[in-house]
Enzyme design. Structure first.
Site, PDB file in Angstrom:
ATOM      1  N   SER A 296     -10.161  -7.664  -5.205  1.00 57.65           N
ATOM      2  CA  SER A 296     -11.693  -7.678  -5.840  1.00 57.65           C
ATOM      3  C   SER A 296     -12.124  -6.205  -5.680  1.00 57.65           C
ATOM      4  CB  SER A 296     -12.468  -8.714  -4.909  1.00 57.65           C
ATOM      5  OG  SER A 296     -11.902  -9.837  -4.811  1.00 57.65           O
TER       6      SER A 296
ATOM      7  N   HIS B  68       2.234   3.077  -8.799  1.00 55.78           N
ATOM      8  CA  HIS B  68       2.254   1.845  -9.301  1.00 55.78           C
ATOM      9  C   HIS B  68       3.601   1.349 -10.043  1.00 55.78           C
ATOM     10  CE1 HIS B  68      -1.649   1.952  -7.494  1.00 55.78           C
ATOM     11  NE2 HIS B  68      -2.250   2.603  -8.307  1.00 55.78           N
TER      12      HIS B  68
ATOM     13  N   GLU C 195       2.249 -13.586  11.944  1.00 56.37           N
ATOM     14  CA  GLU C 195       2.680 -12.416  12.818  1.00 56.37           C
ATOM     15  C   GLU C 195       2.462 -10.948  11.756  1.00 56.37           C
ATOM     16  OE1 GLU C 195       3.308 -12.537  15.884  1.00 56.37           O
ATOM     17  OE2 GLU C 195       3.049 -14.637  15.917  1.00 56.37           O
TER      18      GLU C 195
ATOM     19  N   ASN D 109       1.162   3.487  -3.021  1.00 54.88           N
ATOM     20  CA  ASN D 109       1.756   3.846  -4.278  1.00 54.88           C
ATOM     21  C   ASN D 109       1.352   5.282  -4.626  1.00 54.88           C
ATOM     22  OD1 ASN D 109       2.878   1.519  -4.448  1.00 54.88           O
ATOM     23  ND2 ASN D 109       1.342   0.409  -5.532  1.00 54.88           N
ATOM     24  N   GLY D 110      -0.119   5.344  -4.517  1.00 55.62           N
ATOM     25  CA  GLY D 110      -0.897   6.704  -4.714  1.00 55.62           C
ATOM     26  C   GLY D 110      -0.409   7.869  -4.169  1.00 55.62           C
ATOM     27  N   ARG D 111       0.013   7.676  -2.703  1.00 59.31           N
ATOM     28  CA  ARG D 111       0.530   8.803  -1.904  1.00 59.31           C
ATOM     29  C   ARG D 111       1.877   8.991  -2.212  1.00 59.31           C
ATOM     30  NH1 ARG D 111      -0.822   6.078   3.489  1.00 59.31           N
ATOM     31  NH2 ARG D 111      -1.515   4.571   2.078  1.00 59.31           N
ATOM     32  N   TRP D 112       2.454   8.200  -2.579  1.00 65.33           N
ATOM     33  CA  TRP D 112       4.105   8.127  -3.005  1.00 65.33           C
ATOM     34  C   TRP D 112       4.258   9.218  -4.205  1.00 65.33           C
ATOM     35  CZ3 TRP D 112       7.220   7.090  -6.980  1.00 65.33           C
ATOM     36  CH2 TRP D 112       8.597   7.052  -7.063  1.00 65.33           C
TER      37      TRP D 112
ATOM     38  N   ASP E  86       0.896  -1.456   0.058  1.00 61.73           N
ATOM     39  CA  ASP E  86       0.039  -0.118  -0.017  1.00 61.73           C
ATOM     40  C   ASP E  86       0.674   1.317  -0.110  1.00 61.73           C
ATOM     41  OD1 ASP E  86      -2.475   1.415   0.064  1.00 61.73           O
ATOM     42  OD2 ASP E  86      -2.518   1.057   2.106  1.00 61.73           O
TER      43      ASP E  86
ATOM     44  N   ASN F 167     -10.760  -3.445  -5.844  1.00 64.11           N
ATOM     45  CA  ASN F 167     -10.060  -2.309  -6.661  1.00 64.11           C
ATOM     46  C   ASN F 167     -10.705  -1.855  -7.902  1.00 64.11           C
ATOM     47  OD1 ASN F 167      -6.801  -3.296  -5.684  1.00 64.11           O
ATOM     48  ND2 ASN F 167      -8.240  -1.698  -4.663  1.00 64.11           N
TER      49      ASN F 167
END
Ligand code: FPP
Length: 255
Positions: A74, A45, A211, A30-33, A28, A76
């Site tokens: 599913s 992405h 874990e 990618n968009g913010r990056w 998770d 997305n």
């Protein structure tokens, strides 16, 4: 728990209890990056694919046998059409760019998820990736695409019924044999990047005793240092699988 650590000398097999055999990752952030760089989400992405390739090789180097990643859920499909189309296209680009390299490095690729809703082109790219790498044994990379944990449980139940399994024959082992990750042991370590503290319908069945490591690191920034930090955290965990350490298990009759 005794696990084998592979070495460049195939005759030397060390036993290590602190290395997970199977790591699962929700990639998770990618968009913010991309947003931080004033770039479109797709750019994130694309960088995420590079991060995935580096991570699978780093996992192989550390003796991890299975890496399973959440590439497209599913849910997305709810994203803007442009982003969904971009992610589909990215699979084709990634296969063209990296398949030979991963195959040469001994990576076996397995695609997990509902293949019915995707294009013929995409299905063919997956089949190519799977068939080219099917005999590799260094590490198995399972790419979950159009996948959801609930979907997996439902499809396994349906497949068991279609195979004629009777209700009284169905137990956890039997149902697990129909799940889409039946080729892998349950994940020991479940990592989620990007700072969110949730499972998001990933490996609902298989992560029962995983874990968890949650990190704020955005997926495209994830590298060897973050992987090693997650492995170090895993090595400190006390895994009891519902039992009590160093105590004999009670039998049902003693209840
Ligand atoms: C979540 O980040 C990431 C995804 C939904 C896609 C993950 C896909 C890749 C890393 C590419 C892998 C592709 C192939 C071909 C295997 P987000 O978009 O939700 O990021 P955000 O939370 O910052 O918005």
């Amino acid at each position: 728990m005794s696990l084998s650590l592979k070495s460049s000398n195939p005759n030397l097999v060390e036993t290590r209890a602190d290395i997970p055999r199977h790591v699962a990752i929700v990639m998770d952030g990618n968009g913010r990056w991309a947003k931080k760089r004033f770039m479109p989400r797709f750019f994130g992405h694309k960088a995420g694919v590079d991060s995935l390739v580096k991570t699978v090789l780093a996992c192989a180097d550390r003796g991890i046998d299975y890496l399973t990643v959440y590439a497209f859920s599913s849910e997305n499909w709810k994203r803007p059409t442009e982003e969904v189309t971009g992610l589909m296209g990215l699979v084709l680009v990634a296969v063209a760019k990296y398949l030979t390299k991963l195959a040469d490095k001994g990576v076996r690729i397995v695609i997990v998820g509902d293949r019915n809703q995707v294009s013929d082109k995409l299905r063919q790219a997956w089949e190519q990736a799977e068939s080219l790498t099917k005999d590799n044994t260094r590490i198995t990379l399972s790419v979950c695409f159009n996948y959801g944990g609930r979907w997996d449980i439902v499809q396994a139940a349906r497949a068991a019924m279609q195979a004629g399994v009777k209700p009284e024959e169905l137990d956890e082992t039997k149902l697990a044999s129909f799940m889409s990750l039946a080729h892998a042991p349950d994940p020991d370590l479940f990592i989620r990047t990007g700072g969110e503290l949730r499972v998001s319908n990933f490996l609902l069945w298989q992560a029962a005793y995983s874990e968890f490591v949650f990190t704020d690191c955005l997926w495209p920034d994830f590298g060897e240092a973050e992987l090693d930090a997650a492995l170090a955290s895993f090595a400190r965990r006390d895994r009891r699988f519902g039992g009590v350490k160093d105590a004999p298990a009670a039998s049902l009759q003693s209840a």
